[in-house]
Design an enzyme around this catalytic site. Structure first.
Site, PDB file in Angstrom:
ATOM      1  N   MET A  31       0.903  -1.229  -0.024  1.00  0.00           N
ATOM      2  CA  MET A  31       0.085  -0.021  -0.070  1.00  0.00           C
ATOM      3  C   MET A  31       0.875   1.325  -0.054  1.00  0.00           C
ATOM      4  SD  MET A  31      -3.356  -0.836   2.063  1.00  0.00           S
ATOM      5  CE  MET A  31      -2.943  -0.583   3.478  1.00  0.00           C
ATOM      6  N   ASN A  33       3.980   3.909   0.961  1.00  0.00           N
ATOM      7  CA  ASN A  33       4.659   4.424   2.083  1.00  0.00           C
ATOM      8  C   ASN A  33       5.723   3.433   2.669  1.00  0.00           C
ATOM      9  OD1 ASN A  33       4.283   5.235   5.661  1.00  0.00           O
ATOM     10  ND2 ASN A  33       4.865   6.728   3.914  1.00  0.00           N
ATOM     11  N   HIS A  35       9.037   1.413   3.620  1.00  0.00           N
ATOM     12  CA  HIS A  35      10.051   1.504   4.801  1.00  0.00           C
ATOM     13  C   HIS A  35      10.964   0.198   4.306  1.00  0.00           C
ATOM     14  CE1 HIS A  35       7.743  -1.833   6.524  1.00  0.00           C
ATOM     15  NE2 HIS A  35       6.586  -1.012   6.648  1.00  0.00           N
ATOM     16  N   GLY A  37      11.339  -2.694   5.728  1.00  0.00           N
ATOM     17  CA  GLY A  37      10.508  -4.076   5.593  1.00  0.00           C
ATOM     18  C   GLY A  37      10.018  -4.194   4.094  1.00  0.00           C
ATOM     19  N   HIS A  38       9.592  -3.281   3.373  1.00  0.00           N
ATOM     20  CA  HIS A  38       8.856  -3.426   2.208  1.00  0.00           C
ATOM     21  C   HIS A  38      10.169  -3.754   1.013  1.00  0.00           C
ATOM     22  CE1 HIS A  38       5.533  -0.844   3.549  1.00  0.00           C
ATOM     23  NE2 HIS A  38       4.903  -1.865   3.208  1.00  0.00           N
ATOM     24  N   ASP A  78       8.219   9.160  -3.980  1.00  0.00           N
ATOM     25  CA  ASP A  78       9.416   8.819  -2.828  1.00  0.00           C
ATOM     26  C   ASP A  78       9.549   7.249  -3.257  1.00  0.00           C
ATOM     27  OD1 ASP A  78      11.792   9.344  -0.936  1.00  0.00           O
ATOM     28  OD2 ASP A  78      10.312   8.447   0.756  1.00  0.00           O
ATOM     29  N   ASP A  79       8.430   6.522  -2.996  1.00  0.00           N
ATOM     30  CA  ASP A  79       8.323   5.039  -3.062  1.00  0.00           C
ATOM     31  C   ASP A  79       8.803   4.671  -4.318  1.00  0.00           C
ATOM     32  OD1 ASP A  79       6.765   5.192  -0.483  1.00  0.00           O
ATOM     33  OD2 ASP A  79       5.080   4.786  -1.517  1.00  0.00           O
ATOM     34  N   GLN A  82      12.840   4.679  -4.318  1.00  0.00           N
ATOM     35  CA  GLN A  82      13.344   3.537  -3.619  1.00  0.00           C
ATOM     36  C   GLN A  82      13.246   2.558  -4.385  1.00  0.00           C
ATOM     37  OE1 GLN A  82      12.810   3.643   0.844  1.00  0.00           O
ATOM     38  NE2 GLN A  82      11.055   4.758   0.465  1.00  0.00           N
ATOM     39  N   LYS A 152       5.022 -10.145   9.372  1.00  0.00           N
ATOM     40  CA  LYS A 152       4.587  -9.285  10.664  1.00  0.00           C
ATOM     41  C   LYS A 152       3.111  -9.072  10.552  1.00  0.00           C
ATOM     42  CE  LYS A 152       3.863  -4.779  10.516  1.00  0.00           C
ATOM     43  NZ  LYS A 152       2.549  -4.372  11.137  1.00  0.00           N
ATOM     44  N   VAL A 179      10.992  -7.272   9.763  1.00  0.00           N
ATOM     45  CA  VAL A 179      12.179  -6.307   9.745  1.00  0.00           C
ATOM     46  C   VAL A 179      12.056  -5.691  11.139  1.00  0.00           C
ATOM     47  CG1 VAL A 179      13.880  -4.817   8.953  1.00  0.00           C
ATOM     48  CG2 VAL A 179      12.838  -6.512   7.364  1.00  0.00           C
ATOM     49  N   SER A 188       6.719  -0.866  10.295  1.00  0.00           N
ATOM     50  CA  SER A 188       5.265  -0.460   9.928  1.00  0.00           C
ATOM     51  C   SER A 188       5.126   0.667   9.452  1.00  0.00           C
ATOM     52  CB  SER A 188       4.368  -0.681  10.993  1.00  0.00           C
ATOM     53  OG  SER A 188       2.951  -0.393  10.796  1.00  0.00           O
ATOM     54  N   SER A 189       4.301   1.062   8.634  1.00  0.00           N
ATOM     55  CA  SER A 189       4.071   2.222   7.959  1.00  0.00           C
ATOM     56  C   SER A 189       3.296   3.209   9.183  1.00  0.00           C
ATOM     57  CB  SER A 189       3.130   2.142   6.669  1.00  0.00           C
ATOM     58  OG  SER A 189       3.638   1.504   5.693  1.00  0.00           O
ATOM     59  N   ARG A 190       2.439   2.439  10.154  1.00  0.00           N
ATOM     60  CA  ARG A 190       1.631   3.138  11.086  1.00  0.00           C
ATOM     61  C   ARG A 190       2.647   3.518  11.925  1.00  0.00           C
ATOM     62  NH1 ARG A 190      -2.621  -0.667   8.994  1.00  0.00           N
ATOM     63  NH2 ARG A 190      -4.227   0.709   8.197  1.00  0.00           N
TER      64      ARG A 190
HETATM   65  O1  PAF Z   1       0.226  -5.801   3.437  1.00  0.00           O
HETATM   66  C1  PAF Z   1      -0.622  -4.849   2.824  1.00  0.00           C
HETATM   67  O2  PAF Z   1       0.069  -3.909   2.794  1.00  0.00           O
HETATM   68  C2  PAF Z   1      -1.734  -4.977   2.489  1.00  0.00           C
HETATM   69  O3  PAF Z   1      -2.688  -5.531   3.095  1.00  0.00           O
HETATM   70  C3  PAF Z   1      -2.041  -5.499   0.844  1.00  0.00           C
HETATM   71  C4  PAF Z   1      -1.316  -6.904   0.810  1.00  0.00           C
HETATM   72  C5  PAF Z   1      -0.862  -4.949  -0.101  1.00  0.00           C
HETATM   73  C6  PAF Z   1      -3.361  -5.777   0.407  1.00  0.00           C
HETATM   74  O4  PAF Z   1      -3.640  -4.240   0.129  1.00  0.00           O
END
Ligand code: PAF
Length: 284
Positions: A31, A33, A35, A37-38, A78-79, A82, A152, A179, A188-190
């Site tokens: 989704m 944003n 970090h 981890g992504h 920005d995403d 990266q 996570k 991570v 986490s983005s949050r």
């Molecule tokens: O884990 C996430 O960021 C979301 O739940 C996903 C898998 C991209 C689905 O919108």
């Protein structure tokens, strides 16, 4: 060089060309944003296939009415920079109407019952149907050979594996370990919602998971007592716990004293951030 496409037709054309050339495709849905981890998920994807595709789409269907859909951070430029820096081949960043051409309530949904009704599904009753619907749609759009998800969101990973099995999607699902920051907080983005003071308190979530794991390893099996104690500890650390539960790792059912492959799950509010985390405990 990374290319960004916004339509399903462009996405399919690019991926079809790779497949015709015999190249496997690994996919990382996000989704945005992003970090570390992504980025780690994308790095893992690059090990799994010669072509990597990521998506960035803030999926309204997985947010409840009073949740943070409108305010969810959107940082596409920005995403994209990266992702390019770590060698992604293709970014799919569709607009809302490309994914949901009709009102959400009129769209077909994919639901994985049972697994979606426990843990996060209790306080977020529409969340996992939204996740499985968008992931099913993205799989149909991209038709990847393999898709990568972070551990996570362990419950999400288990639910997606079940959906893939039940609906016979020809895609391999790979989970990647969480991570963490040096103090243990899961990325986490949050985490961006935390004030400086809350950020200093946040590692208590992982510390509580670890403390409970230690007690399980020393032979304690009164799960209800351990869960209640952990919630009290989180409250003392400034959290508002949503749940703290010991479950079987893959079935997510409540364990008996004979089960050995366990996982501890926690969700708790700190200010306006709802943090989740989990920890595996394999008993001898
Ligand atoms: O884990 C996430 O960021 C979301 O739940 C996903 C898998 C991209 C689905 O919108």
């Amino acid at each position: 060089m990374q290319k960004t496409v916004h339509s399903i037709a462009e996405l399919r054309a690019r991926i079809a060309a790779w497949k015709q050339a015999g190249e496997r495709v690994a996919f990382v849905p996000t989704m945005g944003n992003l970090h570390r981890g992504h980025l780690h998920l994308v790095e893992r994807a690059r090990e799994l296939a010669p072509r990597t595709v990521a998506s960035i789409f803030v999926n309204p269907m997985q947010f409840g009415a009073n949740e943070d859909y409108a305010g969810y951070p959107r940082t596409l430029e920005d995403d994209s920079r990266q992702l390019e820096a770590i060698g992604l081949d293709l970014l799919f960043a569709p607009k809302l109407t490309e994914i949901y051409p009709r009102p959400l309530a009129d769209m077909t949904q994919v639901t994985v019952p049972e697994l979606s009704a426990v843990l996060c599904g209790v306080s977020r009753p529409v969340h996992f149907s939204g996740v499985t619907t968008i992931v099913a749609k993205l799989f149909n759009m991209a038709q990847p050979d393999v898709a990568v998800f972070g551990e996570k969101d362990w419950q999400q990973l288990v639910i997606i594996r079940r959906m893939v099995a039940d609906l016979d999607f020809p895609v391999e699902i790979v989970g990647v370990p969480t991570v963490r920051e040096p103090d243990g907080l899961a990325l986490s983005s949050r985490n961006g919602y935390l004030s400086a003071e809350e950020r200093a308190m946040a590692p208590a979530l992982y510390a509580t998971l670890r403390a409970t794991a230690g007690r399980l390893r020393t032979g304690e099996r009164d799960y209800a007592a351990l869960e209640a104690e952990a919630k009290t500890r989180l409250e003392a650390a400034g959290f508002r716990p949503d749940y703290f539960e010991i479950r079987c790792s893959d079935s997510l059912r409540q364990p008996t004293s004979a089960d050995v492959d366990l996982r501890i799950f926690a969700a708790a509010w700190l200010g306006r951030a709802r943090l989740i985390d989990n920890l595996a405990v394999v008993l001898d």
